[in-house]
Design a protein around this motif. Structure first.
Motif, PDB file in Angstrom:
ATOM      1  N   VAL A  95      25.597  33.856  22.140  1.00 45.39           N
ATOM      2  CA  VAL A  95      26.322  32.619  22.416  1.00 45.39           C
ATOM      3  C   VAL A  95      25.505  31.769  23.379  1.00 45.39           C
ATOM      4  O   VAL A  95      25.012  32.262  24.391  1.00 45.39           O
ATOM      5  CB  VAL A  95      27.712  32.919  23.023  1.00 45.39           C
ATOM      6  CG1 VAL A  95      28.414  31.640  23.438  1.00 45.39           C
ATOM      7  CG2 VAL A  95      28.562  33.710  22.042  1.00 45.39           C
ATOM      8  N   ARG A  96      25.377  30.480  23.057  1.00 47.16           N
ATOM      9  CA  ARG A  96      24.709  29.514  23.925  1.00 47.16           C
ATOM     10  C   ARG A  96      25.647  28.351  24.161  1.00 47.16           C
ATOM     11  O   ARG A  96      26.129  27.752  23.203  1.00 47.16           O
ATOM     12  CB  ARG A  96      23.406  29.009  23.296  1.00 47.16           C
ATOM     13  CG  ARG A  96      22.340  30.041  23.281  1.00 47.16           C
ATOM     14  CD  ARG A  96      21.821  30.242  24.692  1.00 47.16           C
ATOM     15  NE  ARG A  96      20.865  31.315  24.763  1.00 47.16           N
ATOM     16  CZ  ARG A  96      20.870  32.223  25.723  1.00 47.16           C
ATOM     17  NH1 ARG A  96      21.767  32.213  26.667  1.00 47.16           N
ATOM     18  NH2 ARG A  96      19.966  33.159  25.750  1.00 47.16           N
ATOM     19  N   GLY A  97      25.935  28.062  25.410  1.00 53.38           N
ATOM     20  CA  GLY A  97      26.769  26.926  25.751  1.00 53.38           C
ATOM     21  C   GLY A  97      28.218  27.299  26.012  1.00 53.38           C
ATOM     22  O   GLY A  97      28.645  28.424  25.778  1.00 53.38           O
ATOM     23  N   PRO A  98      29.018  26.314  26.468  1.00 51.61           N
ATOM     24  CA  PRO A  98      30.388  26.559  26.904  1.00 51.61           C
ATOM     25  C   PRO A  98      31.473  26.214  25.884  1.00 51.61           C
ATOM     26  O   PRO A  98      32.645  26.177  26.223  1.00 51.61           O
ATOM     27  CB  PRO A  98      30.508  25.641  28.121  1.00 51.61           C
ATOM     28  CG  PRO A  98      29.679  24.457  27.730  1.00 51.61           C
ATOM     29  CD  PRO A  98      28.516  25.028  26.956  1.00 51.61           C
ATOM     30  N   SER A  99      31.135  25.975  24.626  1.00 53.15           N
ATOM     31  CA  SER A  99      32.137  25.464  23.684  1.00 53.15           C
ATOM     32  C   SER A  99      33.239  26.455  23.324  1.00 53.15           C
ATOM     33  O   SER A  99      34.285  26.060  22.841  1.00 53.15           O
ATOM     34  CB  SER A  99      31.485  24.952  22.403  1.00 53.15           C
ATOM     35  OG  SER A  99      31.000  26.014  21.625  1.00 53.15           O
TER      36      SER A  99
END
Length: 102
Positions: free
Chosen positions: A12-16
């Protein structure tokens, strides 16, 4: 013809997907399989086939899925890119903490 393993890992990459998933979570995904509304999946947007994303299914649409992140403040999902084709559902988070998603 290219053979593909039925299970694969993604990071997972990022805060979405906060609070369900966080940046750096490692996930195990099943290629194909049955998809239902509310599943956390790995998918590609038809308008951005180069982008692999982890999102939640909202509804079937136009032969694909409308998908959105759990973090409603971030709109890098079907609201921005339209319908996505699901590659498969996320089975478990295996790092940094083991857990099922739901």
């Amino acid at each position: 013809m290219r053979w593909q393993l039925p299970l694969f890992a993604v990071l997972v990459r990022g805060p979405s997907m906060v609070p369900t998933l966080r940046d750096g979570d490692a996930l195990l995904v099943r290629r194909g399989g049955r998809i239902r509304t509310g599943d956390v999946v790995v998918a590609r947007f038809r308008t951005r086939p180069d982008l692999l994303v982890v999102k939640r299914t909202v509804r079937p649409q136009d032969g694909g899925w409308w998908i959105q992140g759990d973090n409603q403040l971030i709109e890098d999902d079907s609201r921005a890119y339209g319908v996505a084709d699901v590659i498969g559902p996320v089975l478990i988070r295996y790092y940094p903490r083991l857990g099922r998603l739901g």
